[in-house]
Write an enzyme that holds these catalytic residues in place. Structure first.
Site, PDB file in Angstrom:
ATOM      1  N   CYS A 108      -9.231  -8.622   3.670  1.00 15.76           N
ATOM      2  CA  CYS A 108      -8.150  -9.578   3.966  1.00 15.76           C
ATOM      3  C   CYS A 108      -7.421  -9.217   5.260  1.00 15.76           C
ATOM      4  CB  CYS A 108      -7.147  -9.690   2.825  1.00 15.76           C
ATOM      5  SG  CYS A 108      -7.875 -10.299   1.301  1.00 15.76           S
TER       6      CYS A 108
ATOM      7  N   GLN B 207       0.808  -1.218   0.000  1.00 14.72           N
ATOM      8  CA  GLN B 207       0.000   0.000   0.000  1.00 14.72           C
ATOM      9  C   GLN B 207       0.841   1.268   0.000  1.00 14.72           C
ATOM     10  OE1 GLN B 207      -3.126   0.233  -0.542  1.00 14.72           O
ATOM     11  NE2 GLN B 207      -3.516  -1.966  -0.467  1.00 14.72           N
TER      12      GLN B 207
ATOM     13  N   LYS C 113      -0.640  -2.154  -7.803  1.00 16.23           N
ATOM     14  CA  LYS C 113      -1.090  -1.079  -6.915  1.00 16.23           C
ATOM     15  C   LYS C 113      -0.295   0.207  -7.190  1.00 16.23           C
ATOM     16  CE  LYS C 113      -2.366  -4.357  -3.339  1.00 16.23           C
ATOM     17  NZ  LYS C 113      -3.812  -4.595  -3.190  1.00 16.23           N
TER      18      LYS C 113
HETATM   19  C1  LIG Z   1      -0.982  -4.462   2.759  1.00 14.70           C
HETATM   20  C2  LIG Z   1      -1.097  -5.498   1.684  1.00 14.70           C
HETATM   21  N1  LIG Z   1      -0.260  -6.531   1.687  1.00 14.70           N
HETATM   22  C3  LIG Z   1      -0.308  -7.481   0.737  1.00 14.70           C
HETATM   23  C4  LIG Z   1      -1.229  -7.438  -0.280  1.00 14.70           C
HETATM   24  C5  LIG Z   1      -1.252  -8.536  -1.288  1.00 14.70           C
HETATM   25  O1  LIG Z   1      -0.893  -8.082  -2.541  1.00 14.70           O
HETATM   26  P1  LIG Z   1      -1.032  -9.001  -3.809  1.00 14.70           P
HETATM   27  O2  LIG Z   1      -2.425  -9.569  -3.786  1.00 14.70           O
HETATM   28  O3  LIG Z   1      -0.812  -8.090  -4.962  1.00 14.70           O
HETATM   29  O4  LIG Z   1      -0.001 -10.074  -3.716  1.00 14.70           O
HETATM   30  C6  LIG Z   1      -2.128  -6.383  -0.330  1.00 14.70           C
HETATM   31  C7  LIG Z   1      -3.150  -6.334  -1.383  1.00 14.70           C
HETATM   32  O5  LIG Z   1      -4.322  -6.164  -1.166  1.00 14.70           O
HETATM   33  C8  LIG Z   1      -2.061  -5.387   0.683  1.00 14.70           C
HETATM   34  O6  LIG Z   1      -2.914  -4.360   0.683  1.00 14.70           O
END
Ligand SMILES: Cc1ncc(COP(=O)(O)O)c(C=O)c1O
Lengths: 145, 417
Positions: free
Chosen positions: B374, B213, B236
């Site tokens: 999540c 983030q 992101k």
């Molecule tokens: C703080 C944080 N960590 C990890 C992730 C996981 O990222 P990715 O799904 O691109 O591997 C996210 C994505 O939502 C996140 O917001």
């Protein structure tokens, strides 16, 4: 906006604000928990089944308007029904909200608006899946994932 | 007059220009202009990124690191140039410290399985925080099951900030690793990562920082932060999905066992013995997401054309504008009021579930995220099953914040008794 009105019609909102048959059921002989991980809807269902008939039913839980109203409406509709009749109702609700099927009869028809919102079908069917799990006496929580 | 007032904000005028770089923002949803406020889930892509990917497929598609032919050389060059761009973006010492992976999730799993599995044993401790994304929890739980190590959790206060004294107390001679997020995806909290790293290093403990983030919102300097690992996802950062970066200090990466086996990560293979390639290739088994990496390079170039000061100021301005407007809606509670935060607003509305809010806002063209994001342990901490979350990107404007707030009022109207 019309689809929305249909989804959030007064009956749905009424059951959401004042769920019928809410709370624990003392003397229940079938219970199950349902969980929708997508939005955090949770329902615990208590059934009292005698001679294949659902004599009483209550539910506890937290969920969106659709999930809560569906659970509330379900408790009204399955009380006094045989297990087979309750499962039949579940099938007709499922067919109605997932599209394809014709409207379920009676008050359950208010759930038909869900059909236009595929992401909300799981909310509408959570309580029903949980009822089936309770009738099957499945111990662990069911999910709609 | 009101409209004039709004146009007077320099950062909003600027954002209106940035918007034109993002084709999808012209979309209409349910007959309304799209108001995209789900940027913490994934950002939209500027035309430059889309074109860089298609240019690769249209003009020089070939595998990397293998061929002697012209296209392969060109593709390899383009791919490796991005490694250098990432190095400069986060101020790593060397491009060898940049490992391309699928995303933040894979980067963390790589560290858990390579670094963690080879070093941890029963009785060891891994320190995480209560605000971690599941992808910075579950890989460590798997590692704990494999090794017998245990998780220790830094608590969060009511504002949504890490409790630093509690963190200091958690560090001890059993601590083997600290893994914390730079910025919380649910609350927007910016964590004091430099201080977190410094404290861990006093105990000789390495730190992994989840930058998913942070990367699009703050200038990141891994050398200044002194973290040992830093993970982020291209999607992101206005780049493509399916690509991410693991940064690791070279000495640590050198000492770590390989993660996946396959092509590209070897020096020589015989059935008797295989020797492994040097950094960074040692951790990049198989054909990578070449187009995705090239797209990431274009995203970094795009951001490079904008001053960080301008970006950060716009994000802060949007947050400062939106926070009191939302907070003044009766029955609305903002979850996450850290003193230092990025443009993320999580909220709950009395008498309305987040999921219903999401559906009603969508009907007004306003895209937000609803659910647990999540971060189920964090939701539990705040006693809510889910929140509605609006998250800003560089192309958002005060007008869109107004659309959000208006849609919230309309949603309340539907649910009014
Ligand atoms: C703080 C944080 N960590 C990890 C992730 C996981 O990222 P990715 O799904 O691109 O591997 C996210 C994505 O939502 C996140 O917001």
């Amino acid at each position: 906006m019309n689809d929305l009105r249909e989804l959030y019609q007064e009956t749905i909102l009424d059951h959401y604000r004042q769920p019928r048959n809410a709370g624990r059921l003392v003397g229940a002989n079938r219970t199950a928990e349902g969980y929708n991980p997508l939005c955090g809807d949770k329902v615990k269902l208590y059934l009292k089944v005698e001679d294949g008939v659902i004599r009483d039913v209550r539910f506890e839980g937290y969920g969106c308007a659709i999930a809560t109203a569906s659970a509330s409406l379900m408790t009204e509709c399955i009380k006094g029904k045989s297990e087979a009749e309750a499962l039949q109702l579940m099938e007709s609700v499922h067919a109605m909200v997932a599209g394809g099927g014709t409207s379920a009869e009676g008050k359950l028809a208010v759930l038909a608006g869900v059909r236009e919102f595929p992401q909300r079908v799981k909310c509408a069917t959570l309580a029903w899946h949980t009822m089936k799990a309770a009738l099957d006496n499945v111990e662990e929580a069911v999910t709609t994932q | 007059m009101k409209i004039l007032d709004k146009l007077m904000h320099h950062d909003d005028v600027q954002a209106q220009f940035w918007r034109t770089d993002f084709p999808v923002l012209k979309s209409r949803v349910h007959g309304k202009p799209l108001v995209y406020l789900d940027n913490a889930a994934t950002t939209q892509k500027p035309l430059a990124v889309i074109e860089a990917e298609s240019d690769y497929y249209l003009n020089y598609n070939a595998n990397v690191h293998r061929g002697v032919h012209a296209l392969s050389l060109r593709a390899t060059e383009a791919y490796e140039e991005v490694r250098v761009k990432v190095q400069h973006l986060i101020n790593a010492v060397s491009p060898d410290e940049i490992i391309f992976v699928r995303g933040t999730t894979e980067a963390i799993n790589l560290v858990a399985q390579s670094y963690g599995r080879s070093r941890l044993q029963a009785g060891d401790e891994i320190v995480l925080s209560e605000m971690e994304h599941h992808s910075n929890i579950v890989p460590w739980q798997i590692l704990c099951q494999q090794t017998g190590a245990k998780l220790r959790i830094i608590p969060v206060n009511d504002l949504g900030e890490l409790q630093m004294e509690a963190y200091a107390d958690l560090l001890n001679e059993h601590t083997r690793l600290v893994a914390v997020t730079h910025v919380s995806n649910s609350l927007g909290t910016i964590n004091p990562v430099k201080a977190i790293v410094a404290l861990a290093h006093e105990h000789g403990v390495p730190v992994l920082v989840d930058g998913a983030q942070a990367i699009a919102h703050l200038p990141v300097d891994v050398r200044d932060m002194d973290c040992d690992f830093y993970a982020f996802s291209a999607h992101k950062l206005y780049g493509p999905t399916g690509v991410g970066v693991l940064y690791g200090k070279a000495a640590l990466l050198e000492a770590m066992p390989v993660y996946q086996g396959g092509g590209d990560m070897i020096n020589s293979v015989s059935f008797g013995e295989t020797t492994f390639n040097v950094l960074p290739f040692k951790f990049e088994a198989g054909t990578p997401n070449i187009a995705g990496v090239i797209g990431l390079g274009a995203a970094i170039d795009y951001l490079g054309s904008i001053e960080w000061d301008e970006l950060v100021a716009h994000d802060r301005a949007l947050l400062a504008y939106a926070t009191p407007l939302l907070a003044s809606v009766s029955g609305l509670r903002i979850i996450g009021n850290a003193r230092d935060k990025i443009g993320i607003l999580s909220f709950v509305l009395e008498g309305m579930h987040a999921h219903d809010i999401g559906t009603l806002l969508d009907s007004e063209g306003v895209a937000i995220r609803t659910g647990h994001h999540c971060t189920m342990p964090l939701m539990q901490r705040f006693g809510v099953p889910a929140t509605a979350r609006a998250s800003f990107a560089l192309y958002n404007t005060r007008q869109e914040v107004d659309a959000l707030v208006e849609a919230v009022y309309k949603a309340k109207e539907v649910f009014r008794p």
